[in-house]
Design a protein around this motif. Structure first.
Motif, PDB file in Angstrom:
ATOM      1  N   ASN A   8      14.070  -3.048 -46.082  1.00  0.00           N
ATOM      2  CA  ASN A   8      15.171  -2.939 -47.033  1.00  0.00           C
ATOM      3  C   ASN A   8      14.819  -1.828 -48.016  1.00  0.00           C
ATOM      4  O   ASN A   8      13.898  -1.965 -48.828  1.00  0.00           O
ATOM      5  CB  ASN A   8      15.377  -4.261 -47.782  1.00  0.00           C
ATOM      6  CG  ASN A   8      15.909  -5.350 -46.880  1.00  0.00           C
ATOM      7  OD1 ASN A   8      16.837  -5.124 -46.122  1.00  0.00           O
ATOM      8  ND2 ASN A   8      15.326  -6.535 -46.961  1.00  0.00           N
TER       9      ASN A   8
ATOM     10  N   ALA B 264      18.603   1.811 -41.294  1.00  0.00           N
ATOM     11  CA  ALA B 264      18.154   1.495 -42.650  1.00  0.00           C
ATOM     12  C   ALA B 264      19.264   1.724 -43.666  1.00  0.00           C
ATOM     13  O   ALA B 264      19.443   0.942 -44.604  1.00  0.00           O
ATOM     14  CB  ALA B 264      16.933   2.341 -43.003  1.00  0.00           C
TER      15      ALA B 264
ATOM     16  N   ARG C  60      21.800  -1.049 -43.318  1.00  0.00           N
ATOM     17  CA  ARG C  60      21.238  -2.314 -43.795  1.00  0.00           C
ATOM     18  C   ARG C  60      21.125  -2.346 -45.314  1.00  0.00           C
ATOM     19  O   ARG C  60      21.351  -3.385 -45.940  1.00  0.00           O
ATOM     20  CB  ARG C  60      19.860  -2.497 -43.165  1.00  0.00           C
ATOM     21  CG  ARG C  60      19.116  -3.734 -43.611  1.00  0.00           C
ATOM     22  CD  ARG C  60      17.831  -3.901 -42.816  1.00  0.00           C
ATOM     23  NE  ARG C  60      17.102  -5.088 -43.181  1.00  0.00           N
ATOM     24  CZ  ARG C  60      16.109  -5.596 -42.477  1.00  0.00           C
ATOM     25  NH1 ARG C  60      15.746  -5.018 -41.351  1.00  0.00           N
ATOM     26  NH2 ARG C  60      15.478  -6.682 -42.874  1.00  0.00           N
ATOM     27  N   SER C  61      20.782  -1.212 -45.920  1.00  0.00           N
ATOM     28  CA  SER C  61      20.458  -1.194 -47.350  1.00  0.00           C
ATOM     29  C   SER C  61      21.592  -0.702 -48.230  1.00  0.00           C
ATOM     30  O   SER C  61      21.611  -0.991 -49.425  1.00  0.00           O
ATOM     31  CB  SER C  61      19.219  -0.309 -47.584  1.00  0.00           C
ATOM     32  OG  SER C  61      18.139  -0.723 -46.781  1.00  0.00           O
TER      33      SER C  61
ATOM     34  N   ASN D 133      20.940   2.283 -52.341  1.00  0.00           N
ATOM     35  CA  ASN D 133      19.524   1.997 -52.104  1.00  0.00           C
ATOM     36  C   ASN D 133      18.884   3.062 -51.222  1.00  0.00           C
ATOM     37  O   ASN D 133      17.716   3.412 -51.402  1.00  0.00           O
ATOM     38  CB  ASN D 133      19.369   0.615 -51.458  1.00  0.00           C
ATOM     39  CG  ASN D 133      19.647  -0.516 -52.428  1.00  0.00           C
ATOM     40  OD1 ASN D 133      19.369  -0.407 -53.621  1.00  0.00           O
ATOM     41  ND2 ASN D 133      20.216  -1.596 -51.928  1.00  0.00           N
ATOM     42  N   TYR D 134      19.660   3.571 -50.267  1.00  0.00           N
ATOM     43  CA  TYR D 134      19.139   4.644 -49.413  1.00  0.00           C
ATOM     44  C   TYR D 134      18.874   5.895 -50.248  1.00  0.00           C
ATOM     45  O   TYR D 134      17.838   6.561 -50.085  1.00  0.00           O
ATOM     46  CB  TYR D 134      20.146   4.952 -48.304  1.00  0.00           C
ATOM     47  CG  TYR D 134      19.662   5.963 -47.289  1.00  0.00           C
ATOM     48  CD1 TYR D 134      18.832   5.584 -46.241  1.00  0.00           C
ATOM     49  CD2 TYR D 134      20.058   7.294 -47.358  1.00  0.00           C
ATOM     50  CE1 TYR D 134      18.392   6.507 -45.296  1.00  0.00           C
ATOM     51  CE2 TYR D 134      19.635   8.229 -46.426  1.00  0.00           C
ATOM     52  CZ  TYR D 134      18.797   7.830 -45.399  1.00  0.00           C
ATOM     53  OH  TYR D 134      18.372   8.750 -44.472  1.00  0.00           O
TER      54      TYR D 134
END
Length: 715
Positions: free
Chosen positions: A94, A135, A138-139, A143-144
């Motif tokens: 995460n 990723a 998912r995040s 957040n990325y």
């Protein structure tokens, strides 16, 4: 600018055995993998996409993008294996603030982290970061972005000898990554993984066909030549580069190699025999037949083994280990307990024996991966290649067995599932007894088509049957709840091979787009379309037009991808939902009309009547949709006389009488001399390429002028 694999790997430092050993985990949480050389790996070539690096400097980051199922993870593994640099699978994390620095501390521990950071800072080691797209999904984009800022912080100087990291992901994810790096002043080079050229494709098929000590027949070269040439003929092209996204696509080649291994008869002789009648056996239909032939061989092999020269027992075994039962076993989480159809028999021992022998043969099924841990994976992850997997998925969703269909629909609905374009293509060529497909399959079709967003694939249209029937002012009307999907599998002209699927109407009144929408036209004026329910990230574009009643946008962030000005349109009465941000690279990459939605959509609302005279690249979407709808309808009634610009007048007039096509569009075409009636046929020609009409290609100046004239035309 093209680079081979050695040039890419040559950008990275090479670690010796001692240096590789120093990467071993010393802390609590291991994050690195050190891959091994794969001798059968066929390295691809790479093309430059963009560059933000001074002429004499090395990039701080190298981005590698590739479509779905083209082997990005294998490229990452082989980069790691060749250079010794650590491989980091981002899909398992995460992302967020300090994810890279914090994870590195967890891996090395406080005693040795400083040594590694020093080596990273002075260019003695680089990170290979795989699965950035997973990723990001998912995040979420925020957040990325925070994770990329943390990664950039690991670079101590703007001038370095080697890249700090190689990042791999889908094209849209790498485009977003490049924008984030650029916004922080980081230097990068972005390369796209090319599809295989013909020599590479031949080498790939041969390498796959010889795995496991399989012998290769002398006719293999002729077999591949025949397949390649027939495919080019079907697509109406002569050069490999015009069709490399099919012939150079790894899953297609993998299926071809497996077919070559598994078929009982001479592969070249079978191919020649199959191609005699043409038609549905061309290209995608041929690939479907190749995959199905492997399953038919399994049925025959089992029946012979089970029958022991007894013809009645052979027939019983053939029905038991049918293709449909194989599909159910392949889809089932527990094949031994799959719900199978068995014919009646007067010999009880046969039924007992057949179940045991079916399980024994199934354990060596050619569609199953050789991965020793396959039993711990989900059913579709057990399949050895994407072409086989997507074939199974299509057979499952078209079956009359609800359990099999919903096993596939549930597994493919997760964020972790990697979609490929093959499902959509197979769905259009698959033979089916059902006149209409379940509405539940539509989101899966859209996810599959979305995975081909940066390839040359034809647009996908989803509409209510009557929505191509426009009124005189090009506004659309509704008559029934039949959904129709169109796609031109040959990507050809006005009279090419447009395929059609019919779906049951959406009982819920809502149509779900899960991951994104690209290269598509969606006309559902009485329906709500949801964007990214339960997802952090949703991608819109390129080349996407959506007409609907309302939009429910629930993805946290929506990213707009555009390759031409105003290539993405939304026409809707209302936009609601929990989306917090809409990110578009350019202000003119996205337009909304028909609503006065609030933040974060308000910056993209445009008044269509004013746009044509003030905005460069603007294409009036209502005029474009009306003309495109006419082309799709007319395409059904092309003359069989072999003249692609001639159409049966009786059917075209019937469409006009029933308001299936716009009277305004037809009058415009006749007045301009693009359409004329000669006896029982209409002759229709356009000043621009018909593909520009089908793809609403605003980069085609002739097409733009045609739409401007249609937009201004009145009866």
């Amino acid at each position: 600018m093209k680079l081979n694999f050695d040039r890419i790997s040559g950008l990275l430092p090479t670690l010796g055995p001692v240096e590789r050993h120093s990467l071993s985990p010393k802390g609590k949480t291991p994050i690195f993998t050190l891959a091994e050389i794969n001798e059968s790996f066929i390295p691809p070539e790479f093309s430059m996409v963009s560059k933000e690096t001074p002429p004499d400097d090395m990039p701080q980051f190298v981005l590698l993008s590739a479509p779905a199922a083209t082997g990005k993870s294998e490229i990452a593994r082989q980069l790691s294996a060749k250079t010794g640099n650590p491989l980091w699978d981002l899909s398992k994390f995460n992302l967020g603030h300090n994810i890279f620095t914090g994870s590195l501390v967890q891996h090395f521990g406080f005693d040795t982290i400083a040594e590694f950071m020093g080596r990273l800072g002075d260019g003695r080691v680089s990170l290979i970061l795989d699965a950035a797209d997973e990723a990001l999904v998912r995040s979420g984009i925020n957040n990325y972005a925070a994770a990329m800022e943390d990664l950039i912080g690991l670079v101590k100087s703007q001038s370095v000898d080697v890249p700090t990291a190689v990042i791999l992901g889908r094209p849209d994810s790498m485009q977003t990554t490049s924008e984030l790096l650029k916004s922080h002043g980081a230097h990068y080079e972005h390369y796209h993984v090319n599809f295989f050229d013909e020599p590479m494709s031949r080498a790939f098929v041969q390498a796959k066909a010889t795995l496991g000590q399989h012998s290769v027949l002398p006719e293999m070269s002729d077999f591949m030549t025949r397949f390649f040439e027939e495919t080019k003929l079907s697509f109406g092209v002569t050069r490999w580069e015009e069709i490399d996204d099919f012939l150079g696509y790894a899953p297609v080649l993998d299926a071809l190699a497996r077919f070559y291994i598994e078929i009982d008869t001479n592969p070249l002789a079978y191919l020649n025999e199959t191609l005699k009648d043409g038609g549905n056996h061309r290209t995608w239909g041929l690939l479907w037949d190749i995959v199905e032939r492997i399953l038919a061989r399994e049925t025959n092999k089992f029946s012979r083994s089970f029958a022991d020269s007894d013809e009645e027992k052979y027939a019983y075994g053939e029905k038991c280990y049918s293709i449909s039962n194989q599909i159910r076993m392949l889809v089932s989480p527990n094949p031994a307990e799959a719900d199978l159809d068995f014919p009646e028999t007067s010999i009880p021992q046969w039924e007992e024996d057949v179940r045991v022998q079916m399980q024994q043969q199934f354990s060596d099924h050619p569609f199953l991966s050789l991965d020793p841990n396959r039993d711990a994976q989900s059913s579709l992850q057990r399949i050895c290649n994407v072409a086989f997997r997507d074939y199974i998925m299509v057979r499952a969703v078209l079956s009359n067995h609800d359990e099999t269909m919903y096993e596939v629909l549930i597994e493919t609905s997760t964020q972790e599932f990697t979609h490929s374009p093959l499902f959509a293509k197979f769905l259009f060529v698959a033979p089916t007894d059902s006149k209409r497909i379940s509405e539940d399959v539509l989101p899966l079709l859209m996810d599959s088509h979305f995975s081909s967003q940066f390839s040359r694939t034809s647009p996908l249209s989803i509409s209510q049957e009557s929505h191509f029937g426009a009124s005189d002012d090009l506004a659309f009307t509704h008559s029934d709840s039949i959904f129709v999907a169109y796609m031109d599998l040959a990507d050809g002209g006005l009279a090419s091979t447009t395929s059609e699927l019919q779906f049951e109407g959406l009982a819920s009144g809502s149509f779900q787009l899960r991951s994104g929408a690209s290269n598509c036209f969606i006309f559902l004026l009485d329906y709500t379309i949801s964007f990214g329910i339960g997802r952090m990230d949703f991608v819109l574009g390129p080349r996407t037009t959506i007409f609907c009643k309302s939009i429910e946008a629930d993805a946290s962030e929506i990213r707009i991808i555009a390759d031409t000005p105003f290539s993405n349109f939304l026409r809707t009465q209302r936009i609601s939902g929990s989306t917090r941000a809409v990110r578009a690279p350019l202000a003119n990459s996205f337009a909304i009309f028909g609503t006065r939605s609030a933040y974060p959509w308000h910056d993209y609302i445009i008044e269509p009547r004013q746009a044509g005279s003030t905005l460069s690249g603007w294409v009036d979407p209502e005029a474009a949709v009306g003309l495109r709808g006419f082309v799709l309808w007319a395409n059904r009634y092309a003359s069989s006389a072999g003249q692609p610009s001639r159409y049966r007048a009786q059917q075209i007039d019937h469409l006009l009488a029933r308001r299936r096509v716009s009277e305004r569009v037809v009058s415009f075409l006749i007045d301009k001399g693009y359409m004329s009636k000669q006896g029982s046929l209409y002759t229709i020609t356009f000043p621009c390429n018909v593909r520009s009409i089908l793809q609403v290609d605003s980069s085609d100046d002739t097409y733009q002028q045609l739409i401007r004239e249609l937009s201004a035309y009145s009866l």
